[in-house]
Design a protein around this motif. Sequence first.
Motif, short mmCIF file in Angstrom:
data_model
loop_
_atom_site.label_atom_id
_atom_site.label_comp_id
_atom_site.label_asym_id
_atom_site.label_seq_id
_atom_site.Cartn_x
_atom_site.Cartn_y
_atom_site.Cartn_z
N PRO A 77 -6.26 -12.74 8.02
CA PRO A 77 -6.11 -12.69 9.47
C PRO A 77 -6.65 -11.40 10.08
CG PRO A 77 -4.16 -13.67 8.54
CD PRO A 77 -4.99 -13.18 7.37
N VAL A 78 -6.37 -10.24 9.45
CA VAL A 78 -6.86 -8.99 10.01
C VAL A 78 -8.37 -8.89 9.86
CG1 VAL A 78 -6.77 -7.42 8.01
CG2 VAL A 78 -6.20 -6.57 10.27
N PHE A 79 -8.89 -9.46 8.79
CA PHE A 79 -10.33 -9.48 8.55
C PHE A 79 -11.03 -10.30 9.64
CE2 PHE A 79 -14.00 -10.56 5.70
CZ PHE A 79 -14.37 -9.26 5.45
N VAL A 80 -10.41 -11.44 9.96
CA VAL A 80 -10.96 -12.31 11.00
C VAL A 80 -10.82 -11.66 12.37
CG1 VAL A 80 -10.69 -14.55 12.16
CG2 VAL A 80 -10.55 -14.40 9.66
N PHE A 81 -9.70 -10.97 12.60
CA PHE A 81 -9.50 -10.25 13.86
C PHE A 81 -10.60 -9.22 14.08
CE2 PHE A 81 -7.96 -6.29 15.78
CZ PHE A 81 -7.60 -6.73 17.05
N ILE A 82 -10.91 -8.44 13.04
CA ILE A 82 -11.96 -7.44 13.16
C ILE A 82 -13.31 -8.11 13.40
CG2 ILE A 82 -13.17 -5.56 11.99
CD1 ILE A 82 -10.59 -5.01 10.43
N SER A 83 -13.52 -9.25 12.75
CA SER A 83 -14.77 -9.99 12.96
C SER A 83 -14.90 -10.41 14.42
CB SER A 83 -14.80 -11.23 12.07
OG SER A 83 -14.81 -10.89 10.71
N GLY A 84 -13.78 -10.86 15.00
CA GLY A 84 -13.80 -11.25 16.40
C GLY A 84 -14.07 -10.06 17.30
N PHE A 85 -13.44 -8.93 16.98
CA PHE A 85 -13.62 -7.72 17.79
C PHE A 85 -15.08 -7.30 17.82
CE2 PHE A 85 -13.34 -3.13 18.63
CZ PHE A 85 -12.53 -3.14 19.74
N PRO A 191 -7.05 -18.35 16.07
CA PRO A 191 -6.37 -17.43 17.00
C PRO A 191 -6.64 -15.96 16.72
CG PRO A 191 -4.90 -19.20 16.36
CD PRO A 191 -6.10 -19.31 15.48
N PHE A 192 -6.80 -15.60 15.46
CA PHE A 192 -7.04 -14.19 15.13
C PHE A 192 -8.45 -13.77 15.56
CE2 PHE A 192 -3.97 -15.87 12.06
CZ PHE A 192 -2.89 -15.05 12.35
N MET A 268 1.86 -16.72 11.69
CA MET A 268 1.03 -15.95 12.62
C MET A 268 1.71 -14.64 13.00
SD MET A 268 -0.48 -18.68 15.36
CE MET A 268 -1.33 -20.17 14.85
N LEU A 269 3.01 -14.73 13.30
CA LEU A 269 3.74 -13.52 13.69
C LEU A 269 3.77 -12.51 12.54
CD1 LEU A 269 6.76 -15.04 15.67
CD2 LEU A 269 4.64 -14.06 16.58
N ALA A 270 3.98 -13.02 11.32
CA ALA A 270 3.98 -12.13 10.16
C ALA A 270 2.62 -11.46 9.98
CB ALA A 270 4.35 -12.92 8.90
N ALA A 271 1.55 -12.25 10.19
CA ALA A 271 0.20 -11.72 10.06
C ALA A 271 -0.06 -10.64 11.11
CB ALA A 271 -0.82 -12.84 10.18
N LEU A 272 0.43 -10.85 12.33
CA LEU A 272 0.25 -9.86 13.39
C LEU A 272 0.99 -8.57 13.06
CD1 LEU A 272 0.56 -12.04 16.63
CD2 LEU A 272 -1.49 -10.88 15.77
N LEU A 274 2.10 -7.43 10.02
CA LEU A 274 1.54 -6.75 8.85
C LEU A 274 0.12 -6.28 9.10
CD1 LEU A 274 2.89 -9.13 6.05
CD2 LEU A 274 3.68 -6.82 6.58
N GLY A 275 -0.64 -7.07 9.89
CA GLY A 275 -2.00 -6.66 10.22
C GLY A 275 -2.02 -5.40 11.06
N ALA A 276 -1.10 -5.32 12.02
CA ALA A 276 -1.00 -4.11 12.84
C ALA A 276 -0.59 -2.92 11.99
CB ALA A 276 0.01 -4.33 13.96
N ALA A 277 0.33 -3.16 11.03
CA ALA A 277 0.77 -2.08 10.14
C ALA A 277 -0.41 -1.59 9.29
CB ALA A 277 1.89 -2.59 9.24
#
Length: 369
Positions: A77-85, A191-192, A268-272, A274-277
Amino acid sequence: MAVTSASPSSPSPSSGTEAPQGPAEPPGRPAGRRDAYFDNAKFCAAVLVVVGHVWANFGESHAVAAAYTVLYAFHMPVFVFISGFFSRGFMRSTDKFRSILPTLVVPYLIFIVPYRLQLVFINGADFDLHELFRPHYLMWFLVAMVFWRLSAPLWAQLRHPTTVSVVLCLIAGSWAFNADGTVARTVGLLPFFVLGLTVDPARIQWLRARWARWAGAAVLVAALPIAYVWQLGTIVPEINSDLLWWNRGYEDMDYAALEGMGLRFAAMLAALLLGAAFLAVIPRKTTWFTAMGTRTMFIYLLHGLVVKIFDYGGYFEAEALHTPAGLVAVTLSAVALGVLLGTSPVRRLFRWAVEPRVDWLLKPRQSRT
């Protein structure tokens, strides 16, 4: 995971991806200046992808299983989030779409062949030409990135893009197409990508605060014993860990639609969290591995070929590796592999495959007056 750039990346993109990479600079940063923080994040996320794929072969250990659960709860999820960013340019300019062919489509066509042939020559599978170009192992990410980036203009037109993508993701978990793992992941992790694509950069600046680093480290450390207890299955009710893979529908996991939606939303909430952490503990300044953050596609695409040689060849089954010392050695070796594949010599050697030159397939850019 890999992190992508808008132009030449995907999991690593100047290279070609990044497994995630996009524009080289985040919005608001002067052209020509990279942000070391995001390059550090891309590299660390890519190395975690390598570690995760290696740990997948050592699930009999409760400790490894717990660490593996925590890792998979957030690293893709964090990898995909960075890809989106780093794909935000796709919302603003159609010229960005020119990069999809050289950074995603062509590398996919190049790498899917050796990944498939490994199944035949090392794992002993029957050769099937019909399956030669079908997504296999980690290649799903490149396919998903094509669809995510093509959809970027749509999300730019919505008032609440992340909310819409979450609703779509939750509903889609009950659709028949989840039988295809690539399609299921594309919608499940959407969503990420949309969050990274549309989030106001100012809203994530708090992750760079000093207090956030300590808080992030505390969250990641606390997650390990929680996951360990969950793995034991004696205190916390058993939950299908496939929820963290995002590649199966609710019915395949024996959940009713509403139950599956609730559990997927919890994932999703857990990913958010832990991803933020994870992002909070990333170094802010230039480090020895910062430059490797521009080569995450090399790490992403190449490491799987190495891991599968050991997997299909049965080398991970050696008893010496299934001891505490062996597990530590395997983990350090996975990190070392990620570092090696992010070096300049590896980039020079494999650039033809990861960052192929395909200008001859594209029309000349239209001059604007």
